[in-house]
Design a protein around this motif. Structure first.
Motif, PDB file in Angstrom:
ATOM      1  N   ASN B 114       0.805  -1.227   0.000  1.00  0.00           N
ATOM      2  CA  ASN B 114       0.000   0.000   0.000  1.00  0.00           C
ATOM      3  C   ASN B 114       0.838   1.277   0.000  1.00  0.00           C
ATOM      4  N   ASP B 115       1.778   1.298  -0.932  1.00  0.00           N
ATOM      5  CA  ASP B 115       2.566   2.527  -1.145  1.00  0.00           C
ATOM      6  C   ASP B 115       1.605   3.651  -1.550  1.00  0.00           C
ATOM      7  N   PRO B 116       1.748   4.837  -0.962  1.00  0.00           N
ATOM      8  CA  PRO B 116       0.813   5.926  -1.287  1.00  0.00           C
ATOM      9  C   PRO B 116       0.872   6.352  -2.749  1.00  0.00           C
ATOM     10  N   PHE B 148       0.957   2.838   3.597  1.00  0.00           N
ATOM     11  CA  PHE B 148       1.656   1.636   4.062  1.00  0.00           C
ATOM     12  C   PHE B 148       0.907   0.904   5.176  1.00  0.00           C
ATOM     13  N   THR B 149      -0.377   1.195   5.327  1.00  0.00           N
ATOM     14  CA  THR B 149      -1.136   0.537   6.387  1.00  0.00           C
ATOM     15  C   THR B 149      -2.387  -0.092   5.778  1.00  0.00           C
ATOM     16  N   THR B 150      -2.662  -1.347   6.157  1.00  0.00           N
ATOM     17  CA  THR B 150      -3.832  -2.045   5.620  1.00  0.00           C
ATOM     18  C   THR B 150      -4.504  -2.826   6.741  1.00  0.00           C
ATOM     19  N   THR B 200      -4.694   8.032  -6.119  1.00  0.00           N
ATOM     20  CA  THR B 200      -3.456   7.600  -5.482  1.00  0.00           C
ATOM     21  C   THR B 200      -2.371   8.645  -5.738  1.00  0.00           C
ATOM     22  N   GLY B 201      -1.288   8.580  -4.954  1.00  0.00           N
ATOM     23  CA  GLY B 201      -0.148   9.470  -5.175  1.00  0.00           C
ATOM     24  C   GLY B 201      -0.268  10.805  -4.479  1.00  0.00           C
ATOM     25  N   ALA B 202      -1.492  11.228  -4.213  1.00  0.00           N
ATOM     26  CA  ALA B 202      -1.681  12.617  -3.816  1.00  0.00           C
ATOM     27  C   ALA B 202      -1.717  12.834  -2.309  1.00  0.00           C
ATOM     28  N   ASP B 205      -2.617  10.470   3.377  1.00  0.00           N
ATOM     29  CA  ASP B 205      -3.345   9.346   3.971  1.00  0.00           C
ATOM     30  C   ASP B 205      -3.407   8.147   3.029  1.00  0.00           C
ATOM     31  N   GLY B 206      -2.706   8.236   1.910  1.00  0.00           N
ATOM     32  CA  GLY B 206      -2.747   7.136   0.961  1.00  0.00           C
ATOM     33  C   GLY B 206      -3.947   7.248   0.043  1.00  0.00           C
TER      34      GLY B 206
END
Ligand SMILES: Cc1cc2nc3c(=O)[nH]c(=O)nc-3n(C[C@H](O)[C@H](O)[C@H](O)COP(=O)(O)OP(=O)(O)OC[C@H]3O[C@@H](n4cnc5c(N)ncnc54)[C@H](O)[C@@H]3O)c2cc1C
Lengths: 792, 263
Positions: B114-116, B148-150, B200-202, B205-206
């Motif tokens: 879960n890379d942002p 990075f959190t799931t 994504t990317g922005a 908070d992911g």
């Protein structure tokens, strides 16, 4: 018909076969018998006092053989700067010692303060972590921003240098008053403040070194990634470790690119030699990619204010610049010449401008050392000039191309002495300008721009007309300017008994194609096949001498030495032939590979003469030595001055700010061209690096001196799909007048001429698109920067 | 890299068992984990490779009109095998990294990490996918819990991901110039019951759903429907490559382009 061999032929690069099939042999490929491994312990803070380094724990770890710290090298010398520059007030530059390992203080993130040697790489790595954990380094405030560094004397990179300034240089100082007066009197003055962004060189092969000590003879051997093995030998011998020159061999085998960063001697090279002496075993070190980011000498990093004084119809009256040039934490070998004599001397550009004055302060900061990087000083000068001339044209509502036409030197003005003290020997700047306009279909721009607009894109076109000084360099001149060495080069041509040749050349090849081109030159002059010639380089025990590969000097200087040595071979061959053919020496002519008596059919082939030199049964032994081997040193009479005109077309996406380079056209004058294909390749590579600098390469330190762009996740390298197809032309030739090949050099041109063409094109696109408030954007022109500029 | 043990089980049960060992970690394609280990930033004592488990490989269509991707399926397979089933998903997979990355990196690894700035999280959230693990099924809306959190527990393995196939969809990726991950990536999908927009990317908070855009597009699936909307810039990532304000701006631009391009 293009030639298929010899000078002017596009002979395929013979070295590519091994490079492209994985058969090259690089330093890290060589495992020496009994080799052990070094890992450097590098500072994680930008500035700190070394309180203590407790190595006892590391020394007890498995496989660890030794740990070195700065203490181990206090008795030996330091790595010097190659040029002594004097400040405007006559004082010599401040030159702090650059030790093998940091001592007392660490001065940039990545500064090595200890080194661990162990049986395996993994053991050395583990122990290096232990050394780092046990080292006490008291962090000091980091000095990163140059303006602050100069203004605030309470915080010092080197305690003995109060304002962090190495020197304050004026070029030409005597011009200063006249330039100030001309600027004051000028009807129009355009001012531009700009940043020439710092670049990480990113050679594909990281630096690597293996040190060997041979107790039986007391000899040392250093195998290393160098563009400049003889200079490395000289520096280690005469300055750093004091190993006598005849006891030290330096070998630079296949080297995977350098772009300047491997010209210099680095501490790791001295470290592996000293460690090998102590341990009696070969010691190998190879940088990890992150170490390359932190410790290879970076490039550029200037902050400049440039002014141009002009008449209202665009005639240039004067240039004046004020620059802060970052040298980083220590002076690397060329750090003092790059921003001065490789920068100030081309600050007249290709223009007939009467008044030019350059003022430059070099500044120490807690960042990696900065030194020459492809183009070295000349890209910085060209960028400043071509940006400000473009801005001036806009301010005066003149066509930037007409402004160039008005001010370019004309062919009848050569040789031309510039106000910054160099003499351009030849050139035809109109020819390259007109050629570039024709090849780029300048007249069709309007139609292309309309097409871009249909796709929602803003199209712009930008020009750069540039001249550089290369072919480094006339020793008599550079000596006056502060060089601590001469800048000739050397070659030995050895004709073997069976007629094949080994040619030992001083200029190391690490991607340039010397092995092909030098063979073409020799083959052409001797009328023999290229395959019969091998080029030997990169080994101080084989090559007579050499001053390295940089400054687009290999062909113009080393190639000239090769030419001279071949001429000596021919001269001796004539003597041998005269004896064998029972004719007078003056009647012998050498043509197409054979020596013949003029006006007769009597002749001897080159092979027969070679054989006779080594089997001298019928030979003038009373007057001539046997053997056929000649050495020549060549010292150039002047710099060479390649020049050209580059046109760049871009499309800007107004919604995102993304710049795409869609056309790039180069019309270059490199003098005589030896191998057109290699020249084109050099231009492609240089332009790719220039476009990289202009639009994506960004080296960023934060206020604490941490390198934010220290990996490929953050540091953008240009890739093939960032590039358009290039149009490259080198048909406008004004041969160099002072070297035997008439060659000017092409290695750096692309990186010098291209960045301002790209930025001028982007500004043009924005202006045409109605963003008239955008008169400048600092490189790299990333989408976010362009978008931000458009927001006003 | 530190030393570690390595196992390559062939069943999910064996993998789950192997992951019970102290400091054990699952290895997908290794495209994220191995570089981290090389830099000595991660030091698992053993790696359990998931790439030899046949059940976790492959792409197929379910009866419920979902594209089902085995948790250890590399991006390159998705690019090929989902091309006709779900072109927008295949196109997303086909623009991840380079060929080497696409042939090693896996959908499970991407979602677990879960890379942002990663792409798959946008597809999973933008389609309302189901993340199936060795113990349960997790809805995408519950799965992503910040960068990075799931929702994954220690030792839990993603065995399959099921993407409901939309009527229309498109993923727009504006690349960060160095890494070529998404500086901003927007996945837009139109279903019978409304539109989903995942970004994504922005955000720091992911991956997140842009609710206002979803509402507007559910009413009128056209780029014009976004006029007047603005993405709040507050919790956007600001770095070398762009400010939060710039990213917020790009979210809107990329959403509009995705809607226009959706097929
Ligand atoms: C050069 C490069 C460019 C890239 N570009 C992009 C890009 O543009 N867009 C993008 O989205 N990604 C990009 N990536 C990341 C790539 O998609 C990776 O493959 C992905 O992030 C991780 O997948 P992996 O299978 O390699 O996982 P690994 O590296 O093997 O593992 C990553 C993490 O996931 C865990 N894990 C792995 N598989 C599972 C599973 N099935 N269940 C539970 N946990 C698991 C591991 O324990 C580890 O913690 C790039 C990577 C590289 C190296």
């Amino acid at each position: 018909m293009p030639k298929d061999h010899g000078i002017g032929a596009s002979s395929k690069r013979r070295e590519d076969v091994r490079f492209l099939t994985g058969k090259g042999v690089y330093t890290d490929d060589m495992a020496m018998q009994g080799q052990v491994h070094a890992v450097m312990v590098r500072s994680t803070v930008a500035h700190g006092k070394i309180v203590s380094i407790d190595t006892s724990g590391a020394l007890e770890m498995p496989g660890v053989l030794a740990v070195f710290t700065g203490e181990d090298f206090v008795e030996v010398g330091g790595n010097p700067a190659g040029w002594l520059i004097h400040s405007r007030n006559g004082e010599p530059m401040r030159e702090p010692k650059r030790p093998v390992l940091a001592h007392g203080k660490v001065r940039h993130v990545g500064d090595a303060y200890a080194a661990v040697i162990a049986e395996t790489y993994a053991q050395a790595k583990d122990a290096a972590e232990a050394v780092a954990a046990a080292a006490q380094i008291a962090e000091l405030p980091a000095i990163i921003d140059m303006k602050t560094a100069v203004a605030d004397s309470s915080n010092r990179v080197h305690d003995e240098i109060p304002d962090n300034v190495c020197f304050d240089w004026g070029w030409v100082e005597d011009n200063r008053a006249a330039v100030d007066a001309a600027m004051k009197a000028a009807p129009h003055v355009t001012t531009l403040e700009l940043v020439n962004n710092r670049l990480v060189p990113n050679a594909i092969e990281p630096r690597a070194s293996i040190g060997e000590y041979f107790p039986g003879t007391g000899n040392y051997k250093l195998t290393t990634t160098s563009q400049n093995p003889h200079m490395t030998q000289l520096l280690i011998s005469a300055f750093v470790l004091g190993i006598p020159e005849h006891k030290l061999t330096v070998v630079a085998p296949d080297v995977g690119g350098g772009f300047g960063s491997k010209i210099y001697h680095y501490g790791e090279e001295a470290l592996v030699l000293a460690a090998s002496k102590k341990l009696g075993r070969p010691v190998a070190w190879t940088a990890e990619r992150s170490e390359s980011f932190l410790s290879d000498a970076h490039g550029r990093d200037h902050v400049t204010k440039i002014e141009v004084g002009a008449t209202l119809d665009g005639e240039i009256l004067a240039f004046r610049t004020e620059t802060l040039a970052n040298v980083g934490a220590y002076l690397s070998n060329f750090a003092t010449v790059t921003p001065t004599f490789l920068h100030g001397t081309v600050m007249a550009g290709p223009y007939k401008v009467p008044h030019v004055y350059v003022n430059l302060k070099t500044v120490f900061t807690n960042t990696a050392p900065v030194d020459a990087y492809r183009g070295a000083g000349r890209p910085e000068a060209t960028y400043s000039l071509e940006r400000v001339v473009d801005k001036m044209a806009r301010e005066l509502k003149l066509d930037p191309i007409e402004v160039r036409r008005k001010n370019l030197l004309t062919p009848d003005q050569f040789p031309y002495t510039t106000p910054v003290a160099v003499i351009y020997d030849t050139g035809n700047y109109q020819a390259t300008l007109e050629k570039s306009l024709e090849l780029a279909d300048y007249d069709g721009f309007g139609a292309r721009a309309a097409d871009s607009a249909k796709r929602g894109k803003l199209r712009g076109i930008g020009l750069s007309t540039w001249v550089e000084a290369c072919g480094l360099a006339p020793s008599h001149l550079v000596g006056v300017l502060g060089a601590r060495v001469g800048l000739y080069d050397a070659a030995t041509v050895r004709v073997n008994a069976t007629g094949s040749l080994s040619v030992m050349v001083g200029a190391h090849s690490h991607g340039q194609g010397h092995e092909t081109v030098f063979a073409q030159i020799v083959a052409d002059k001797l009328g023999i096949p290229e395959e019969n010639i091998d080029i030997v380089h990169g080994d101080t025990s084989k090559v007579p001498f050499g001053m390295g590969t940089y400054g687009s000097r290999s062909l113009a200087v080393c190639g000239s030495a090769v030419t001279k040595a071949v001429d000596k071979i021919i001269a001796k061959g004539k003597k041998i032939a005269a004896h064998m053919l029972e004719a007078a020496e003056g009647d012998i002519v050498f043509e197409n590979g054979s020596f013949s008596v003029a006006g007769t059919d009597k002749s001897k082939s080159f092979g027969e003469i070679a054989f006779s030199a080594y089997v001298p049964h019928n030979y003038p032994l009373e007057t001539l030595e046997p053997g056929l081997e000649e050495t020549a040193f060549y010292d150039p009479g002047n710099f060479t001055y390649p020049a050209g005109a580059y046109l760049c077309e871009v499309e800007v996406d107004p919604e995102t700010g993304k710049v795409e380079v869609v056309n790039f056209t180069c019309a270059d004058d490199f003098g005589n061209v030896m191998n057109p294909m290699i020249v084109e390749g050099q231009v492609h590579g240089g332009v790719a690096q220039g476009i990289g600098q202009a639009i994506i390469e960004q080296t960023s330190y934060d206020a604490d001196g941490q390198l934010l762009s220290g990996s490929y996740m953050e540091y953008a390298m240009p890739r093939a799909d960032d590039m358009p197809m290039f149009t490259v032309d080198h048909s406008c030739v004004t041969p160099c007048t002072h070297n035997p090949l008439g060659a000017k050099g092409c290695g750096e041109a692309g990186a010098i001429g291209s960045p301002p063409a790209v930025v001028n094109a982007v500004i043009d696109a924005l202006q045409r698109g109605g963003y008239t408030h955008v008169t400048h954007v600092d490189m790299p022109l990333t989408p976010s920067r362009v978008w931000q500029a458009m927001q006003g | 890299m530190y030393n570690f043990e390595f196992t390559k089980p062939t069943t999910i049960a064996d993998a789950v068992a192997a992951l019970k060992a102290d400091e054990a970690q699952a290895l997908g394609g290794g495209q994220t984990l191995l570089p981290t280990m090389k830099q000595r930033l991660a030091a698992p004592s053993s790696l359990v490779s998931l790439t030899a488990i046949p059940e976790m490989q492959g792409v197929c269509m379910s009866d419920a009109n979902e594209v089902c991707v085995g948790g250890a399926t590399p991006h390159a397979s998705v690019a090929i095998h989902a091309a006709t089933m779900f072109p927008a998903l295949a196109a997303l997979a086909n623009r991840i990294g380079d060929p080497a990355v696409r042939n090693r990196g896996t959908v499970g690894g991407s979602l677990a990490n879960n890379d942002p700035s990663a792409c798959y999280p946008a597809a999973a959230l933008g389609t309302g996918a189901t993340i199936k693990t060795n113990t349960r099924e997790i809805a995408a809306d519950d799965y992503f819990q910040g960068m990075f959190t799931t929702a994954l527990e220690d030792g839990e393995i993603i065995t399959e991901v099921r993407f409901p196939v939309p009527e229309k969809a498109n993923y727009q990726k504006f690349v960060q110039p160095a890494s070529r991950f998404a500086l901003v990536g927007v996945f837009v999908a139109k279903y019978a019951d409304g539109a989903r927009v995942a970004v994504t990317g922005a955000s720091s908070d992911g991956v997140f759903r842009w609710a206002e855009a979803e509402a507007a597009l559910s009413a009128d699936f056209s780029a014009g429907a976004l006029a007047g909307l603005a993405v709040p810039g507050g919790d956007m990532i600001s770095d070398l490559h762009g400010s939060g304000e710039y990213r917020a701006h790009l979210v809107k631009v990329m959403t509009g382009r995705a809607v226009t391009a959706a097929a």
